[in-house]
Design an enzyme around this catalytic site. Structure first.
Site, PDB file in Angstrom:
ATOM      1  N   ARG A   1     -13.082  -7.023   2.689  1.00  0.00           N
ATOM      2  CA  ARG A   1     -13.208  -5.507   2.855  1.00  0.00           C
ATOM      3  C   ARG A   1     -12.232  -4.906   2.132  1.00  0.00           C
ATOM      4  O   ARG A   1     -11.094  -5.541   1.773  1.00  0.00           O
ATOM      5  CB  ARG A   1     -13.348  -4.994   4.259  1.00  0.00           C
ATOM      6  CG  ARG A   1     -11.961  -5.338   5.253  1.00  0.00           C
ATOM      7  CD  ARG A   1     -12.102  -4.673   6.429  1.00  0.00           C
ATOM      8  NE  ARG A   1     -11.126  -5.523   7.247  1.00  0.00           N
ATOM      9  CZ  ARG A   1      -9.805  -4.907   7.169  1.00  0.00           C
ATOM     10  NH1 ARG A   1      -9.470  -4.050   6.365  1.00  0.00           N
ATOM     11  NH2 ARG A   1      -9.084  -5.653   8.175  1.00  0.00           N
TER      12      ARG A   1
ATOM     13  N   ASN B   1      -9.358 -10.738   3.598  1.00  0.00           N
ATOM     14  CA  ASN B   1     -10.244  -9.418   4.145  1.00  0.00           C
ATOM     15  C   ASN B   1     -11.399  -9.358   3.379  1.00  0.00           C
ATOM     16  O   ASN B   1     -11.152  -8.741   2.163  1.00  0.00           O
ATOM     17  CB  ASN B   1      -9.242  -8.532   4.296  1.00  0.00           C
ATOM     18  CG  ASN B   1      -8.163  -8.572   5.374  1.00  0.00           C
ATOM     19  OD1 ASN B   1      -8.359  -9.315   6.538  1.00  0.00           O
ATOM     20  ND2 ASN B   1      -6.989  -8.642   5.082  1.00  0.00           N
TER      21      ASN B   1
ATOM     22  N   GLU C   1      -4.119 -11.916   1.031  1.00  0.00           N
ATOM     23  CA  GLU C   1      -2.421 -11.374   1.455  1.00  0.00           C
ATOM     24  C   GLU C   1      -1.568 -12.795   1.087  1.00  0.00           C
ATOM     25  O   GLU C   1      -2.345 -13.765   2.073  1.00  0.00           O
ATOM     26  CB  GLU C   1      -2.386 -10.894   2.665  1.00  0.00           C
ATOM     27  CG  GLU C   1      -2.982  -9.396   2.910  1.00  0.00           C
ATOM     28  CD  GLU C   1      -3.077  -8.743   4.121  1.00  0.00           C
ATOM     29  OE1 GLU C   1      -1.949  -9.545   4.942  1.00  0.00           O
ATOM     30  OE2 GLU C   1      -3.698  -8.088   4.406  1.00  0.00           O
TER      31      GLU C   1
ATOM     32  N   GLU D   1      -4.028 -14.652   4.584  1.00  0.00           N
ATOM     33  CA  GLU D   1      -5.393 -14.030   4.803  1.00  0.00           C
ATOM     34  C   GLU D   1      -6.303 -13.611   3.878  1.00  0.00           C
ATOM     35  O   GLU D   1      -5.611 -12.927   2.990  1.00  0.00           O
ATOM     36  CB  GLU D   1      -5.300 -13.347   6.122  1.00  0.00           C
ATOM     37  CG  GLU D   1      -5.071 -12.066   5.897  1.00  0.00           C
ATOM     38  CD  GLU D   1      -5.038 -11.091   7.186  1.00  0.00           C
ATOM     39  OE1 GLU D   1      -5.793 -11.732   8.005  1.00  0.00           O
ATOM     40  OE2 GLU D   1      -4.339 -10.183   6.925  1.00  0.00           O
TER      41      GLU D   1
ATOM     42  N   PHE E   1       4.266  12.755  18.390  1.00  0.00           N
ATOM     43  CA  PHE E   1       3.307  12.696  17.250  1.00  0.00           C
ATOM     44  C   PHE E   1       1.973  12.933  17.629  1.00  0.00           C
ATOM     45  O   PHE E   1       1.180  12.494  16.980  1.00  0.00           O
ATOM     46  CB  PHE E   1       3.591  11.251  16.542  1.00  0.00           C
ATOM     47  CG  PHE E   1       4.805  10.933  15.932  1.00  0.00           C
ATOM     48  CD1 PHE E   1       5.224  11.672  14.841  1.00  0.00           C
ATOM     49  CD2 PHE E   1       5.833  10.166  16.800  1.00  0.00           C
ATOM     50  CE1 PHE E   1       6.373  11.351  14.063  1.00  0.00           C
ATOM     51  CE2 PHE E   1       7.257  10.350  15.981  1.00  0.00           C
ATOM     52  CZ  PHE E   1       7.520  10.787  14.967  1.00  0.00           C
TER      53      PHE E   1
END
Length: 150
Positions: A38, A36, A21, A34, A106
């Site tokens: 995954r 990730n 990102e 960052e 919700f």
């Protein structure tokens, strides 16, 4: 930006699917946030815009499974690693369809899905779903029914 992603992955020896990102400012400067190691839940949007041929898209889940099984990269991913970067061909967005009741904070809206009709799938419309007409939504699981990526 994609060249920086390749260099970063090479520098740390990372060979699988993942997400890197960045923030981008008004002058188009970008700043690393960052990495990730995954797939993000939004990975279908990336798959939808990353064309590798006519109506042929990168399958990031397939790539992770192949790498995890020790088979190496699928051919289309190997081509990217060899310097043929995939450039987005268009824009896409993801809409999540939930069985939630906004009048009850919700909370899941429970009961059978009658009717339940998904949009027509085409090369530019993808539906990821785990339900079908008559499926019963319970309060015990996430109330997300499907994701529409177009």
């Amino acid at each position: 930006m994609s060249e920086q992603v390749v260099r970063l992955c090479q520098a740390v020896g990372y060979e699988s699917a993942g997400t890197i990102e960045f923030l981008v400012d008004k002058q188009q400067n970008f700043y690393f946030l960052e990495m990730n190691t995954r797939l993000q839940v939004e990975h279908p949007v990336t798959e939808q815009v990353a064309a590798i041929g006519e109506n042929e898209y990168v399958d990031l889940v397939k790539a992770m499974l192949w790498i995890g099984a020790g088979w190496g990269f699928p051919e289309e991913i190997q081509q990217m690693r060899d310097g043929h970067l995939v450039h987005p061909t268009h824009h896409a967005m993801e809409a999540r369809i939930y069985a939630e009741d906004p009048l009850r904070g919700f909370l899941p809206s429970t009961g059978p899905l009658v009717p339940y009709v998904e949009p027509t799938i085409s090369p530019h419309v993808r539906v990821d779903s785990g339900v079908a007409p008559g499926h019963v939504v319970t309060p015990f699981y996430d109330p997300m029914l499907s994701k529409v990526i177009a």
